[in-house]
Design a protein around this motif. Structure first.
Motif, PDB file in Angstrom:
ATOM      1  N   GLU A  36       0.842  -1.183   0.000  1.00  0.00           N
ATOM      2  CA  GLU A  36       0.000   0.000   0.000  1.00  0.00           C
ATOM      3  C   GLU A  36       0.880   1.237   0.000  1.00  0.00           C
ATOM      4  N   MET A  37       0.591   2.188  -0.863  1.00  0.00           N
ATOM      5  CA  MET A  37       1.369   3.413  -0.989  1.00  0.00           C
ATOM      6  C   MET A  37       0.426   4.602  -0.959  1.00  0.00           C
ATOM      7  N   LEU A  38       0.805   5.614  -0.193  1.00  0.00           N
ATOM      8  CA  LEU A  38       0.070   6.869  -0.151  1.00  0.00           C
ATOM      9  C   LEU A  38       0.900   7.907  -0.884  1.00  0.00           C
ATOM     10  N   ILE A  39       0.473   8.297  -2.052  1.00  0.00           N
ATOM     11  CA  ILE A  39       1.244   9.186  -2.908  1.00  0.00           C
ATOM     12  C   ILE A  39       0.332  10.295  -3.435  1.00  0.00           C
ATOM     13  N   SER A  96      -7.425   4.194  -4.375  1.00  0.00           N
ATOM     14  CA  SER A  96      -8.389   5.019  -3.643  1.00  0.00           C
ATOM     15  C   SER A  96      -7.859   6.439  -3.603  1.00  0.00           C
ATOM     16  N   ALA A  97      -8.714   7.385  -3.951  1.00  0.00           N
ATOM     17  CA  ALA A  97      -8.240   8.757  -4.085  1.00  0.00           C
ATOM     18  C   ALA A  97      -9.355   9.733  -3.772  1.00  0.00           C
ATOM     19  N   LEU A  98      -8.932  10.932  -3.329  1.00  0.00           N
ATOM     20  CA  LEU A  98      -9.819  12.083  -3.214  1.00  0.00           C
ATOM     21  C   LEU A  98      -9.532  12.987  -4.405  1.00  0.00           C
ATOM     22  N   VAL A  99     -10.473  13.086  -5.304  1.00  0.00           N
ATOM     23  CA  VAL A  99     -10.293  13.826  -6.552  1.00  0.00           C
ATOM     24  C   VAL A  99     -10.893  15.208  -6.396  1.00  0.00           C
ATOM     25  N   PRO A 100     -10.156  16.260  -6.751  1.00  0.00           N
ATOM     26  CA  PRO A 100     -10.741  17.610  -6.678  1.00  0.00           C
ATOM     27  C   PRO A 100     -11.953  17.725  -7.580  1.00  0.00           C
ATOM     28  N   SER A 101     -12.953  18.342  -7.053  1.00  0.00           N
ATOM     29  CA  SER A 101     -14.188  18.524  -7.809  1.00  0.00           C
ATOM     30  C   SER A 101     -14.091  19.765  -8.683  1.00  0.00           C
ATOM     31  N   MET A 102     -14.614  19.662  -9.866  1.00  0.00           N
ATOM     32  CA  MET A 102     -14.603  20.789 -10.784  1.00  0.00           C
ATOM     33  C   MET A 102     -15.654  21.826 -10.413  1.00  0.00           C
ATOM     34  N   VAL A 103     -16.685  21.373  -9.689  1.00  0.00           N
ATOM     35  CA  VAL A 103     -17.766  22.278  -9.298  1.00  0.00           C
ATOM     36  C   VAL A 103     -17.945  22.177  -7.802  1.00  0.00           C
TER      37      VAL A 103
END
Length: 511
Positions: free
Chosen positions: A362-365, A405-412
């Protein structure tokens, strides 16, 4: 008259509790929805979600009566002290590049991950017993889950429901990439629904149509949720999800027009009488595909806008509980048509133990924009025992898919919403900040070819050994069981008598 008074009191005592029971507010509820999404590739995705919520603490209360919540799953929660259970069966792979991000993705084959309560003393024993029970419930090969394919992640698989702590000792995760999904898995899944497949959205779950698709995934998610805004008590939530992707064009016509009947060979005739909400959402977001725009028929009840997976979406809503929606035509066959517009239009590593447990990395990058990241691992090939080969060793051996697994920036920027009132597909991964959204992606399972021994040699040895044993055994058995007799010589036969007659006539001594 004196005898009539006790009789009246007796009737009131007998009918009173029943009357109160009839007036008591139901402690469970059912919400069902279907989301139809035209994909960028021209395909059509259909996602079913059925949520059964029960205002009961199963592990504290002695529950004996079940109404909407399946009794089989309720007993599992109580017996094995489950905090959360997530099980999926998937056939195919979600093509994110062509179809966009899914609402809830799952790896190919069978995936099971479970959070146990901190009161469980032997997690591995409970995990093994639970997988065996689930194998029987869903007619699947989950009984093959053991220590060789079970890991305990520490970063990715966080609880989706209420959790006072995140001690990963109580988490178990396993994947069976070779599991084949078929109607034997779909039938018990449908039987968990309060209306089975008799009414409501579940009438569209026709096996021959669902498995004749590019992608099929069915899942069961159980988690505790807050019963009220202050979260003074909890409820148990069961979400049954099913996602399919239909092919792009109709055979022989080259069109992208779709309808419920063309996709499922059925239409909607009535809502589930046990459901408090039954809706169909159609994605009518204003975007073009090959200079074409989307139209839906009939006209929807209303529309809904929200930020879904970082993109603002517009949905047409068809409410099956609206009597006018179905009564006018006695069925609801939603049609999707395309029309051309005008021309101006983290690192944690757990090494494997030979034949006991697999590797876990597991890697947090943090990935910069417009970049390519490659992760490579050196390994050595190990020789397997001849009993460890599968019945089809030349096909290869599967390696479980990777998880991102990621937190993706929202465009709106998303406005604060009431999660209870929002659609089901938007509330499984709630976030407190609308500036990003959570995404979990899976890669394809890896098929590795290993050196395969000549399995015909044991066959030749067995045949030769059996032949030698048979010949030797037959010879010795014949010698040991045969009876020998000594024959006495006879005095002579007809030839000897004739010869003596001739010799007598010639005066020669007889024989």
């Amino acid at each position: 008259m004196a005898a009539a008074i006790p009789l009246s009191l007796l009737v009131l005592l007998l009918l009173g509790p029943g009357g109160w029971c009839l007036a008591e507010h139901p402690r469970d509820s059912l919400r069902e929805e279907l989301v139809i999404t035209p994909l960028p590739s021209g395909d059509v995705a259909a996602t079913f979600q059925f949520r059964t919520r029960w205002d009961s603490e199963l592990q504290r209360e002695g529950v004996s009566h079940y109404r909407l919540f399946p009794k089989a799953l309720g007993q599992l929660i109580s017996k094995y002290s489950l905090r959360e259970l997530h099980l999926s069966f998937t056939q195919g792979f979600w093509r994110t590049r062509y179809w966009g991000p899914p609402f809830l993705q799952a790896p190919s084959g069978a995936e099971l991950w479970v959070w146990f309560q901190d009161t469980v003393t032997d997690v591995d024993k409970s995990w093994k017993e639970l997988s065996n029970v689930l194998s029987g419930i869903f007619c699947a090969s989950l009984n093959f889950i053991d220590s060789t394919n079970t890991v305990t992640p520490t970063a990715s698989f966080k609880p989706l429901g209420l959790a006072n702590d995140t001690d990963h000792y109580f988490l178990r995760y396993a994947v069976l990439p070779r599991e084949v999904v078929c109607t034997e898995n779909l039938t018990p899944w449908k039987k968990l629904l309060p209306c089975s497949s008799k009414a409501g959205l579940s009438v569209l779950l026709k096996a021959d149509r669902l498995f004749h698709t590019s992608y099929h995934s069915q899942a069961v998610h159980i988690r505790p949720v807050c019963r009220n805004a202050r979260c003074t008590s909890i409820s148990w939530e069961l979400r049954q999800t099913l996602s399919v992707v239909f092919d792009a064009f109709i055979t022989g016509q080259g069109k992208k027009d779709w309808s419920l009947f063309r996709m499922f060979s059925r239409t909607l005739t009535e809502p589930c009488p046990l459901a408090s909400e039954s809706r169909v959402y159609v994605d009518i977001t204003n975007y073009n595909q090959d200079n074409e725009t989307l139209e839906v028929h009939p006209s929807p009840t209303t529309t809904y806008q929200d930020v879904i997976l970082g993109t603002r979406k517009t949905y047409a809503i068809y409410d099956l509980l609206d009597s006018a929606m179905i009564n006018n035509s006695r069925n609801l066959n939603i049609q999707l048509k395309w029309k051309r517009p005008p021309e101006n239009g983290y690192i944690h590593y757990q090494p494997a133990q030979d034949r006991l447990q697999p590797h876990l990395l597991e890697m947090l990058i943090q990935l910069p924009a417009n970049s390519v990241t490659k992760v490579s691992i050196q390994f050595e090939r190990a020789l397997l025992k001849w009993t460890e080969y599968t019945p089809d060793p030349n096909h290869g051996f599967y390696v479980s898919p990777s998880v991102l697994s990621a937190l993706v920036p929202s465009m709106v920027a998303a406005k604060p919403v009431d999660w209870e009132e929002s659609p089901l597909f938007n509330s499984l991964f709630p976030v407190s900040d609308g500036s990003n959204y959570f995404v979990r992606l899976y890669t394809e399972p890896l098929l590795v070819n290993l050196p395969t021994p000549d399995f015909s040699m044991p066959y030749n040895v067995i045949c030769l050994t059996c032949t030698v044993v048979a010949v030797c055994y037959g010879s010795f058995y014949n010698l040991l069981t045969r009876t020998f007799h000594i024959e006495e010589p006879r005095t002579g036969g007809l030839a000897k008598r004739l010869a003596n007659l001739i010799r007598r006539a010639r005066g020669v001594p007889l024989l």
